[in-house]
Write a protein that holds these residues in place. Sequence first.
Motif, short mmCIF file in Angstrom:
data_model
loop_
_atom_site.label_atom_id
_atom_site.label_comp_id
_atom_site.label_asym_id
_atom_site.label_seq_id
_atom_site.Cartn_x
_atom_site.Cartn_y
_atom_site.Cartn_z
N MET B 97 -47.42 -86.91 -98.66
CA MET B 97 -47.33 -88.31 -99.08
C MET B 97 -45.95 -88.89 -98.80
SD MET B 97 -49.42 -88.24 -102.63
CE MET B 97 -51.18 -87.89 -102.63
N GLY B 98 -45.08 -88.09 -98.25
CA GLY B 98 -43.79 -88.62 -97.81
C GLY B 98 -42.73 -88.74 -98.89
N ALA B 99 -42.63 -87.74 -99.75
CA ALA B 99 -41.58 -87.77 -100.78
C ALA B 99 -40.22 -87.51 -100.13
CB ALA B 99 -41.87 -86.70 -101.83
N ASP B 100 -39.27 -88.40 -100.38
CA ASP B 100 -37.90 -88.19 -99.88
C ASP B 100 -37.10 -87.31 -100.82
OD1 ASP B 100 -37.91 -89.92 -97.47
OD2 ASP B 100 -38.41 -91.45 -98.95
N ALA B 101 -37.43 -87.40 -102.09
CA ALA B 101 -36.78 -86.51 -103.06
C ALA B 101 -37.80 -86.13 -104.11
CB ALA B 101 -35.59 -87.20 -103.73
N GLU B 119 -40.69 -73.77 -97.08
CA GLU B 119 -40.96 -74.69 -95.98
C GLU B 119 -41.93 -75.79 -96.45
OE1 GLU B 119 -39.59 -74.03 -92.80
OE2 GLU B 119 -38.46 -72.58 -93.99
N TRP B 120 -42.16 -75.80 -97.75
CA TRP B 120 -43.21 -76.69 -98.26
C TRP B 120 -42.79 -78.16 -98.25
CZ3 TRP B 120 -43.40 -73.26 -103.25
CH2 TRP B 120 -43.82 -71.96 -102.91
N LEU B 121 -41.50 -78.39 -98.43
CA LEU B 121 -40.98 -79.75 -98.58
C LEU B 121 -39.82 -79.96 -97.62
CD1 LEU B 121 -40.57 -80.27 -102.44
CD2 LEU B 121 -42.13 -81.52 -100.95
N SER B 122 -39.71 -81.16 -97.08
CA SER B 122 -38.54 -81.42 -96.25
C SER B 122 -37.51 -82.28 -96.98
CB SER B 122 -38.96 -82.09 -94.94
OG SER B 122 -39.54 -83.34 -95.22
N ALA B 319 -34.67 -87.43 -93.35
CA ALA B 319 -34.30 -87.07 -94.73
C ALA B 319 -33.86 -85.63 -94.85
CB ALA B 319 -35.48 -87.33 -95.66
N SER B 320 -34.13 -84.84 -93.84
CA SER B 320 -33.78 -83.43 -93.97
C SER B 320 -32.32 -83.16 -93.57
CB SER B 320 -34.71 -82.57 -93.11
OG SER B 320 -34.57 -82.95 -91.76
N THR B 321 -31.68 -84.15 -93.00
CA THR B 321 -30.28 -83.91 -92.61
C THR B 321 -29.36 -84.08 -93.82
OG1 THR B 321 -30.01 -86.19 -91.99
CG2 THR B 321 -30.64 -84.66 -90.24
N VAL B 322 -28.24 -83.49 -93.73
CA VAL B 322 -27.30 -83.52 -94.84
C VAL B 322 -26.64 -84.90 -94.92
CG1 VAL B 322 -25.23 -82.47 -95.80
CG2 VAL B 322 -26.86 -81.08 -94.54
N PRO B 323 -26.68 -85.54 -96.07
CA PRO B 323 -26.03 -86.84 -96.17
C PRO B 323 -24.54 -86.71 -95.89
CG PRO B 323 -27.33 -86.38 -98.14
CD PRO B 323 -27.27 -85.11 -97.33
N ALA B 324 -24.02 -87.69 -95.21
CA ALA B 324 -22.62 -87.62 -94.81
C ALA B 324 -21.69 -88.24 -95.85
CB ALA B 324 -22.43 -88.32 -93.47
#
Lengths: 433, 336
Positions: B97-101, B119-122, B319-324
């Motif tokens: 469903m596209g959860a970002d967090a 690996e269930w969630l990105s 969303a899987s990249t590390v926030p800068a």
Amino acid sequence: MTTGKTLIRGARPLGADPVDVLLADGRIAAVGTDPTGPDASGAEIVEANGAVLLPGLVDLHTHLREPGREDSETVLTGTRAAARGGFTAVHAMANTFPVADTAGVVEQVWRLGRSSGYCDVQPVGAVTVGLEGKQLAELGAMHESAAGVRVFSDDGKCVDDAVIMRRALEYVKAFDGVIAQHAQEPRLTEGAQMNEGTVSAELGLGGWPAVAEESIIARDVLLAAHVDSRVHICHLSTAGSVEIVRWAKSKGWRVTAEVTPHHLLFTDELVRSYDPVYKVNPPLRTERDVRALREALADGTIDCVATDHAPHPHEDKDCEWPAAAMGMVGLETALSVVQHTMVDTGLLDWAGVAERMSHRPAEIGRLTGHGRPVAPGEPANLVLFDPDHRAVVDPASFASRSRNTPYREMELPGRVRYTFLRGRATVVEGEPA
Amino acid sequence: MKRHLVSAADLSRDDAVLILDTAEELARLADRPVKKLPTLRGRTVVNLFFEDSTRTRISFEAAAKRLSADVINFSAKGSSVSKGESLKDTALTLQAMGADAVVIRHHASGAPHRLARSEWLSGSVVNAGDGTHEHPTQALLDAFTLRRRLVGTGLRGAGADLAGRRVTVVGDILHSRVARSGVRLLHTLGAEVTLVAPPTLIPVGVGSWPCAVSYDLDAVLPKSDAVMMLRVQRERMNAAFFPTEREYSRRYGLNGDRMARMPEHAVVMHPGPMNRGMEITAEVADSPRCTAVEQVTNGVSIRMAVLYLLLGGASPDSASTVPAATTAPALPEENQ
């Protein structure tokens, strides 16, 4: 194996100098340096190339799951796994569905083992009805059945009632039985998830204190002494338990003990991953315990290695830690782990391995056809093991129906090349035949 | 900052100070007539609660909404979870469903850890309390409250840690995720932590924790800059952790007399919900030295800061990249 004869060339019995070993009619026909002669004619030839020849391994503690949990293992898949691990006899634990607490169930398991043909299956009978710890099961009927049960255990549960334990110990003396105790004081381990110590304190997982094991062992060695019976301690896991067993043996009491391969290798530090593949009962302990267990196995305080092979379907491990099932498979990696922890460290030689993984467990279980010397006239129950091989453990290659191995992706030494059950090769070049 | 917030141990001193500074900045929003920023517009935050906790859930919900995120509340009760769906399948559903967090509260210690490393969630995983393990946003809001009270607000507190502050944590340490996260984070921030409880409620193995342990509350009180009272469940006495509620409260409860032995500047904290009459008397709970209500307000600011820092730096499709993000946000001068 059409002729029923096999000639193993250049094998090292118990690690000694290479000899040729001729198997015929289910027995060891000859052991020597000269393979020629009319007896060997027509024999299948196995080139050992200096591999170690051991008596077929005997496991005192295997969960074959049948009847009831055929989704995780059956007698057939479990015995194929056992053969692949070098075992020629396994003791099938009683915590099946239905529980192996009657002559009917133990005979069923025994017959399934006979028809599998990969490994002898010696059923273990439950001590109490339904493993409930309240009423003695018909131990005598199980003994008199075709299965001829001599080892009784409520494994998975502790016989915690002191009176029931005393009576069981006394009762089985009539037929030279032994009670194999899963030592776990139930009240001290309510909600227990892992070894109680610094790691559990940090992870917030319920603690399984060493004292819960040790207090039961202390009580049971005293009970065994009092009624002069045999008690066997399943999967002993702590340094304190070693001390108690050592003391009991010094008194001459009839106490024996086993240790699992995983307790010889792993510590509770692995639980930091929260990966339930490391969830097992009793739990992985500390470095100090691992050291004590290795020393005790080396000096004979611990009699034998037993796998506690505990297959579980993937979904029962692919979840959060407290929801996961306890246990790990172990038949197919046991000998490699023992080589890694005991032989390669100089604590045991191959004769010692044969003692701890074949002779002693067969003796404790009173199996007459197993755990015999590699000598002419003996049953041809043998394993040919190449200790120089090294490989990464690949669960996909397992013969077991389950894959819950903590050794996944670890490099371990040694490989079972051949297993012979009464002269028939049950494993050929590492694969069940 | 890492991609997830699972344990207070995930945070370096600088990470923690950045979160506190960010929260301080975001707290100013509360004084405005429109309490909303557009930062997380179009992002989806799921509150995945396997355990009832209205307080924590609405705090996260308010935080996400003030950052304009879309919020989905997923309560295990009455959902497919109560029909036996596994954590894995629930996670895969949320992923689809596209959860970002995913903000997760779970009764099993380590469940957020499993989610974060699977690996269930990105998306990002935020631990909102797992079993008796950790509750890192509670530790952060406690640290935030301490810094405001003991160091100063706004610019005065900005950039500061809690070096040398003496914090006493009293109560059911054994079963407390607040204590586990609190000890880790307060230590990271330089505070000196002392745990006080009856020995039955201190975990075996506490010796490796970076804190002191005492069984004597009265001896520790005069040397405390803050006293954090933990909720003690009455049922614990049934498992013989202590004999009776009365005895517990006599020996380890905070009342007016005991509070008087604390230094004048010292504060009383409580993560709530309080058991008045058990670990804390009404007199203490209602005194101006007690920060319980303030902690609730600060909780929203801290959770905004955590979501902002975990999600703010990345675009929705990465969303899987590390926030800068390495600096605290500057609030726009105009309200949105």
